[in-house]
Design an enzyme around this catalytic site. Sequence first.
Site, PDB file in Angstrom:
ATOM      1  N   GLN A 165       0.820  -1.226   0.000  1.00 33.86           N
ATOM      2  CA  GLN A 165       0.000   0.000   0.000  1.00 33.86           C
ATOM      3  C   GLN A 165       0.848   1.269   0.000  1.00 33.86           C
ATOM      4  OE1 GLN A 165      -3.173   0.184  -0.437  1.00 33.86           O
ATOM      5  NE2 GLN A 165      -3.905  -1.868   0.025  1.00 33.86           N
ATOM      6  N   THR A 223       6.127 -18.803 -16.422  1.00 31.65           N
ATOM      7  CA  THR A 223       6.346 -17.712 -17.385  1.00 31.65           C
ATOM      8  C   THR A 223       5.878 -16.389 -16.780  1.00 31.65           C
ATOM      9  OG1 THR A 223       6.031 -19.252 -19.188  1.00 31.65           O
ATOM     10  CG2 THR A 223       5.747 -16.917 -19.720  1.00 31.65           C
ATOM     11  N   CYS A 304      -9.964  -8.365   0.132  1.00 31.59           N
ATOM     12  CA  CYS A 304      -9.734  -9.799   0.022  1.00 31.59           C
ATOM     13  C   CYS A 304     -10.752 -10.588   0.838  1.00 31.59           C
ATOM     14  CB  CYS A 304      -8.326 -10.135   0.496  1.00 31.59           C
ATOM     15  SG  CYS A 304      -7.127  -8.941  -0.072  1.00 31.59           S
TER      16      CYS A 304
HETATM   17  N1  PLP Z   1      -0.496  -6.603   1.509  1.00 30.47           N
HETATM   18  C1  PLP Z   1      -1.309  -5.562   1.705  1.00 30.47           C
HETATM   19  C2  PLP Z   1      -0.957  -4.539   2.739  1.00 30.47           C
HETATM   20  C3  PLP Z   1      -2.473  -5.424   0.948  1.00 30.47           C
HETATM   21  O1  PLP Z   1      -3.284  -4.389   1.147  1.00 30.47           O
HETATM   22  C4  PLP Z   1      -2.781  -6.429  -0.008  1.00 30.47           C
HETATM   23  C5  PLP Z   1      -4.040  -6.373  -0.770  1.00 30.47           C
HETATM   24  O2  PLP Z   1      -5.053  -5.905  -0.279  1.00 30.47           O
HETATM   25  C6  PLP Z   1      -1.880  -7.472  -0.186  1.00 30.47           C
HETATM   26  C7  PLP Z   1      -0.753  -7.540   0.586  1.00 30.47           C
HETATM   27  C8  PLP Z   1      -2.122  -8.531  -1.223  1.00 30.47           C
HETATM   28  O3  PLP Z   1      -1.854  -8.004  -2.492  1.00 30.47           O
HETATM   29  P1  PLP Z   1      -2.220  -8.751  -3.851  1.00 30.47           P
HETATM   30  O4  PLP Z   1      -3.653  -8.433  -4.125  1.00 30.47           O
HETATM   31  O5  PLP Z   1      -1.286  -8.153  -4.856  1.00 30.47           O
HETATM   32  O6  PLP Z   1      -1.977 -10.190  -3.676  1.00 30.47           O
END
Ligand code: PLP
Length: 363
Positions: A165, A223, A304
């Site tokens: 972030q 890849t 997520c």
């Molecule tokens: N780390 C942080 C602080 C995040 O905010 C996020 C996604 O929300 C991630 C890791 C994971 O990133 P990615 O979506 O690229 O896997």
Amino acid sequence: MIYLDANASEPLRPEARAAALAAMDQGGNPSSVHRAGRAARQLLEAAREQVAAHCRARPANVIFCAGATEANALALHALGAGRPVLIGATEHESIRAAAPEAIAIPVGADGRVKLAALAALLAAHPGALVCLMAANNETGVLHDIAGAARLCAGAGALLHVDAAQAIGRVEADWLGLGAASLALSGHKLGAPPGAGALVTRPGLEIRPLIKGGGQEMGRRGGTPALPAIAGLAAALGAPYPAARLAAWRDEAEAFCAGLGAIAAGAGAPRLPNTLCLVLPGMRAETQLIALDMAGICVSAGSACSSGKVAASPVLLAMGLGGMAGEAIRVSLPWNARPEMLAAFKEAYAALARRALRPARQSA
Ligand code: PLP
């Protein structure tokens, strides 16, 4: 639609779009020996150099992968093996899930990791791997990476920084401060999703998590997603309007505080674009739905874990108790405009009136 959820994914940046399209049009596999392969290899290595320059690392220490989730998992796999693992109490799920046995380093009410607690844990767990995010995805709170790096260096511990972030939004030289590795994510920068990187300091052995055809110097098989990687490198070089976003964020924060909202983490240094707002008495899910109906996209918790909105573990760790289920995250995109702020303020004011209504009636 008013998109105020940049911490989930930044809108595509034109520089990233152009670089990704050029890579797609060119085609080729960087592992092929023929001229098409060599041209693709050239694009890949140019992107690697751009990322390395931005992180003040060596190109050979940039490992491209699918995103920050994978970069975090790779760091834990390669650097955490045989070491005790300490993680900030408000780390992203990708760290928490990849290190289920990890010991949490508590945070204060402002959301920052307590350095005294880290020092005590380092003394009790020599040679640890410490994982600390540069900026929290829900509150925008910036951790004291310099302070943590000093403590880790003194204790012979390694520090992995999840910069997903923070990179591109705040100026920092995390490797220069002493971090062993950094995790990055392309779509958090305004590149197409599908690429990220683990960037390390020299001299660390990185055993692959994904084994395969020897790509990335045997450290990550498969890849590489060249269009997304080219986009990531281009997005890293794009200018970020930090001062303008911080001014708008502060204006929105003051307006919402006037309506009874509480900004989580407001006492700490934060990302310029992020505002975590608690509206006491109204569930986060209700707020999300009402704002969505007004055409405004914000989030609660992290993208997520979207689907069902539960109390935020980040806000619980900060001691917000029941209010951890009453918070939304507003994260301004790089291309925010004043009318987006005006629309948000209008919709939030209507929400706050609803939240306060029962209290007034019972008074
Ligand atoms: N780390 C942080 C602080 C995040 O905010 C996020 C996604 O929300 C991630 C890791 C994971 O990133 P990615 O979506 O690229 O896997």
